[in-house]
Design a protein around this motif. Structure first.
Motif, PDB file in Angstrom:
ATOM      1  N   ASP A  43       0.815  -1.212   0.000  1.00 23.73           N
ATOM      2  CA  ASP A  43       0.000   0.000   0.000  1.00 23.73           C
ATOM      3  C   ASP A  43       0.851   1.265   0.000  1.00 23.73           C
ATOM      4  O   ASP A  43       0.475   2.273  -0.600  1.00 23.73           O
ATOM      5  CB  ASP A  43      -0.920   0.016   1.225  1.00 23.73           C
ATOM      6  CG  ASP A  43      -1.826  -1.190   1.269  1.00 23.73           C
ATOM      7  OD1 ASP A  43      -2.990  -1.055   0.875  1.00 23.73           O
ATOM      8  OD2 ASP A  43      -1.364  -2.272   1.685  1.00 23.73           O
ATOM      9  N   TYR A  74      -2.536  -5.823  -3.660  1.00 28.97           N
ATOM     10  CA  TYR A  74      -1.879  -5.034  -2.619  1.00 28.97           C
ATOM     11  C   TYR A  74      -1.277  -5.893  -1.511  1.00 28.97           C
ATOM     12  O   TYR A  74      -0.345  -5.471  -0.831  1.00 28.97           O
ATOM     13  CB  TYR A  74      -2.863  -4.041  -2.012  1.00 28.97           C
ATOM     14  CG  TYR A  74      -3.210  -2.903  -2.932  1.00 28.97           C
ATOM     15  CD1 TYR A  74      -2.379  -1.801  -3.060  1.00 28.97           C
ATOM     16  CD2 TYR A  74      -4.376  -2.931  -3.692  1.00 28.97           C
ATOM     17  CE1 TYR A  74      -2.692  -0.749  -3.917  1.00 28.97           C
ATOM     18  CE2 TYR A  74      -4.704  -1.880  -4.544  1.00 28.97           C
ATOM     19  CZ  TYR A  74      -3.852  -0.794  -4.653  1.00 28.97           C
ATOM     20  OH  TYR A  74      -4.160   0.236  -5.501  1.00 28.97           O
ATOM     21  N   ARG A  91      -5.640  -9.212  -1.426  1.00 25.07           N
ATOM     22  CA  ARG A  91      -6.437  -7.999  -1.293  1.00 25.07           C
ATOM     23  C   ARG A  91      -6.240  -7.135  -2.533  1.00 25.07           C
ATOM     24  O   ARG A  91      -5.121  -6.846  -2.918  1.00 25.07           O
ATOM     25  CB  ARG A  91      -6.028  -7.243  -0.027  1.00 25.07           C
ATOM     26  CG  ARG A  91      -6.754  -5.924   0.179  1.00 25.07           C
ATOM     27  CD  ARG A  91      -6.620  -5.414   1.612  1.00 25.07           C
ATOM     28  NE  ARG A  91      -5.241  -5.420   2.082  1.00 25.07           N
ATOM     29  CZ  ARG A  91      -4.346  -4.464   1.830  1.00 25.07           C
ATOM     30  NH1 ARG A  91      -4.694  -3.430   1.085  1.00 25.07           N
ATOM     31  NH2 ARG A  91      -3.121  -4.535   2.313  1.00 25.07           N
ATOM     32  N   THR A  92      -7.356  -6.704  -3.127  1.00 24.11           N
ATOM     33  CA  THR A  92      -7.294  -5.947  -4.381  1.00 24.11           C
ATOM     34  C   THR A  92      -7.611  -4.463  -4.184  1.00 24.11           C
ATOM     35  O   THR A  92      -7.661  -3.711  -5.155  1.00 24.11           O
ATOM     36  CB  THR A  92      -8.264  -6.539  -5.416  1.00 24.11           C
ATOM     37  OG1 THR A  92      -9.596  -6.537  -4.876  1.00 24.11           O
ATOM     38  CG2 THR A  92      -7.862  -7.956  -5.779  1.00 24.11           C
ATOM     39  N   THR A  93      -7.857  -4.055  -2.949  1.00 22.74           N
ATOM     40  CA  THR A  93      -8.094  -2.648  -2.633  1.00 22.74           C
ATOM     41  C   THR A  93      -7.065  -2.191  -1.610  1.00 22.74           C
ATOM     42  O   THR A  93      -6.437  -3.004  -0.924  1.00 22.74           O
ATOM     43  CB  THR A  93      -9.502  -2.441  -2.060  1.00 22.74           C
ATOM     44  OG1 THR A  93      -9.685  -3.320  -0.942  1.00 22.74           O
ATOM     45  CG2 THR A  93     -10.564  -2.724  -3.099  1.00 22.74           C
ATOM     46  N   LEU A  94      -6.917  -0.869  -1.483  1.00 19.29           N
ATOM     47  CA  LEU A  94      -5.994  -0.326  -0.495  1.00 19.29           C
ATOM     48  C   LEU A  94      -6.410  -0.721   0.920  1.00 19.29           C
ATOM     49  O   LEU A  94      -7.593  -0.934   1.195  1.00 19.29           O
ATOM     50  CB  LEU A  94      -5.942   1.196  -0.619  1.00 19.29           C
ATOM     51  CG  LEU A  94      -5.215   1.746  -1.856  1.00 19.29           C
ATOM     52  CD1 LEU A  94      -5.534   3.217  -2.047  1.00 19.29           C
ATOM     53  CD2 LEU A  94      -3.709   1.540  -1.728  1.00 19.29           C
ATOM     54  N   THR A  97      -9.208   1.217   2.659  1.00 24.52           N
ATOM     55  CA  THR A  97     -10.489   1.306   1.969  1.00 24.52           C
ATOM     56  C   THR A  97     -11.607   0.844   2.898  1.00 24.52           C
ATOM     57  O   THR A  97     -11.463  -0.151   3.606  1.00 24.52           O
ATOM     58  CB  THR A  97     -10.491   0.431   0.702  1.00 24.52           C
ATOM     59  OG1 THR A  97      -9.423   0.851  -0.156  1.00 24.52           O
ATOM     60  CG2 THR A  97     -11.810   0.551  -0.043  1.00 24.52           C
ATOM     61  N   GLN A 100     -13.230  -3.358   1.791  1.00 26.48           N
ATOM     62  CA  GLN A 100     -12.141  -4.017   1.071  1.00 26.48           C
ATOM     63  C   GLN A 100     -12.673  -5.150   0.202  1.00 26.48           C
ATOM     64  O   GLN A 100     -13.725  -5.736   0.476  1.00 26.48           O
ATOM     65  CB  GLN A 100     -11.106  -4.540   2.072  1.00 26.48           C
ATOM     66  CG  GLN A 100     -10.384  -3.442   2.831  1.00 26.48           C
ATOM     67  CD  GLN A 100      -9.287  -3.987   3.728  1.00 26.48           C
ATOM     68  OE1 GLN A 100      -9.151  -5.185   3.918  1.00 26.48           O
ATOM     69  NE2 GLN A 100      -8.510  -3.082   4.287  1.00 26.48           N
ATOM     70  N   ARG A 101     -11.916  -5.444  -0.857  1.00 29.13           N
ATOM     71  CA  ARG A 101     -12.258  -6.532  -1.756  1.00 29.13           C
ATOM     72  C   ARG A 101     -11.050  -7.452  -1.898  1.00 29.13           C
ATOM     73  O   ARG A 101      -9.888  -7.010  -1.813  1.00 29.13           O
ATOM     74  CB  ARG A 101     -12.662  -6.002  -3.142  1.00 29.13           C
ATOM     75  CG  ARG A 101     -13.932  -5.175  -3.133  1.00 29.13           C
ATOM     76  CD  ARG A 101     -15.158  -5.989  -2.797  1.00 29.13           C
ATOM     77  NE  ARG A 101     -16.373  -5.185  -2.832  1.00 29.13           N
ATOM     78  CZ  ARG A 101     -16.877  -4.533  -1.799  1.00 29.13           C
ATOM     79  NH1 ARG A 101     -16.240  -4.579  -0.634  1.00 29.13           N
ATOM     80  NH2 ARG A 101     -17.999  -3.843  -1.899  1.00 29.13           N
ATOM     81  N   LYS A 122     -16.018 -10.131  -0.686  1.00 32.13           N
ATOM     82  CA  LYS A 122     -16.154  -9.147   0.381  1.00 32.13           C
ATOM     83  C   LYS A 122     -15.786  -9.759   1.739  1.00 32.13           C
ATOM     84  O   LYS A 122     -15.215  -9.098   2.598  1.00 32.13           O
ATOM     85  CB  LYS A 122     -17.586  -8.616   0.440  1.00 32.13           C
ATOM     86  CG  LYS A 122     -18.000  -7.815  -0.775  1.00 32.13           C
ATOM     87  CD  LYS A 122     -19.428  -7.335  -0.666  1.00 32.13           C
ATOM     88  CE  LYS A 122     -19.610  -6.311   0.450  1.00 32.13           C
ATOM     89  NZ  LYS A 122     -21.004  -5.772   0.466  1.00 32.13           N
TER      90      LYS A 122
END
Length: 282
Positions: A43, A74, A91-94, A97, A100-101, A122
């Protein structure tokens, strides 16, 4: 190759480097896998035009060659081998976030063209033996779906338990009193043999003008080649479930499940024990 009885796990964490990297190594008799980063992730890595990247280097010991797979993720939150299949929960989101996804990537080490990826997770809950993953999926931000990914034998496969897009709703068939809009509203508790999962469903049984959310204890039963849901659900209306449906803990033991409900007084918690409802067909 079937060498699960000979599988050797070697997981090595290095001391933090100047870039705060947390690499890892997994190894069996045929392959050695190096992950350039696991958690906390990339990140805070320098921003590049290509976005986040974590390298997975796979060395075939017999052929003495190495292939690199750069993953646009990430962090790698979970990682393990099942025979010649490398499973990576990423994890594909920061990290900061709000929602998160995650994605589950399965690399087939002996046939990389047969690798699999499952996007939009999710929430995810692995069984104790890492042979299954029960997850809540984000369907384009408008609907949620519940699915089971089997990881035990051969390539990973996804089966829908509830999915508006796939027109799948095992609960509607088995539990006709539950409405059409269903969501996974809790943690998931697994039995020790990893063959039964218990969780709480949130069901919208009202109308747009008069929403009515109800909560049910439901169960999923696994066997060699299929999964089933319970023949009935346990209505939890009599229990103090918060608006967001949070359940602090779910524990399965034998044919019983214990739910721990949070209370308004954070120092107290209420527990209730239920007998697991029987699977369909029994």
């Amino acid at each position: 190759m079937n060498r699960s009885n000979l599988l050797v796990f070697v997981i090595c964490f290095s001391a933090f480097s100047p870039l705060w990297a947390a690499p890892a190594v997994l190894e069996n008799f045929d392959y050695k896998i190096n992950l350039s980063e696991t958690m906390p992730g990339v990140d805070n890595a320098p921003v590049s035009l290509g976005g986040p990247s974590i390298n997975v280097d796979i060395t075939d010991k017999l052929r003495s060659n190495t292939i690199r797979f750069p993953l646009k993720v990430y962090s790698i939150n979970e990682y393990f081998l099942v025979e010649d299949h490398l499973n990576l929960l990423c994890r594909t989101t920061l990290r900061d976030t709000t929602e998160q996804r995650f994605t589950l990537i399965q690399l087939n080490l002996s046939n990389t063209s047969d690798s699999r990826q499952f996007l939009g997770l999710k929430k995810y809950f692995f069984s104790p033996d890492n042979q299954s993953l029960l997850g809540l999926f984000d369907k384009d931000g408008t609907e949620e779906a519940i699915g089971l990914i089997r990881l035990g034998k051969g390539p990973a496969g996804l089966g829908w338990i509830y999915s508006p897009d796939a027109q799948a709703n095992l609960f509607k068939k088995a539990l006709p009193t539950i409405g059409n809009k269903i969501s996974l509203a809790s943690l998931v508790g697994w039995t020790a043999d990893a063959l039964t999962a218990a969780f709480v469903l949130k069901a919208d049984e009202g109308t747009p003008d008069a929403p009515a959310m109800k909560y049910y204890l439901a169960c999923l039963y696994l066997d060699e080649d299929r999964f089933r849901v319970a023949a009935q659900a346990i209505d939890l209306s009599a229990y103090p479930i918060p608006d967001n449906g949070t359940i602090d803990q779910i524990a399965c033991e034998g044919d019983q499940v214990t739910l721990t409900f949070p209370q308004s007084d954070s120092n107290k918690a209420m527990k209730a024990v239920f007998k697991l409802p029987k699977p369909m067909g029994k």
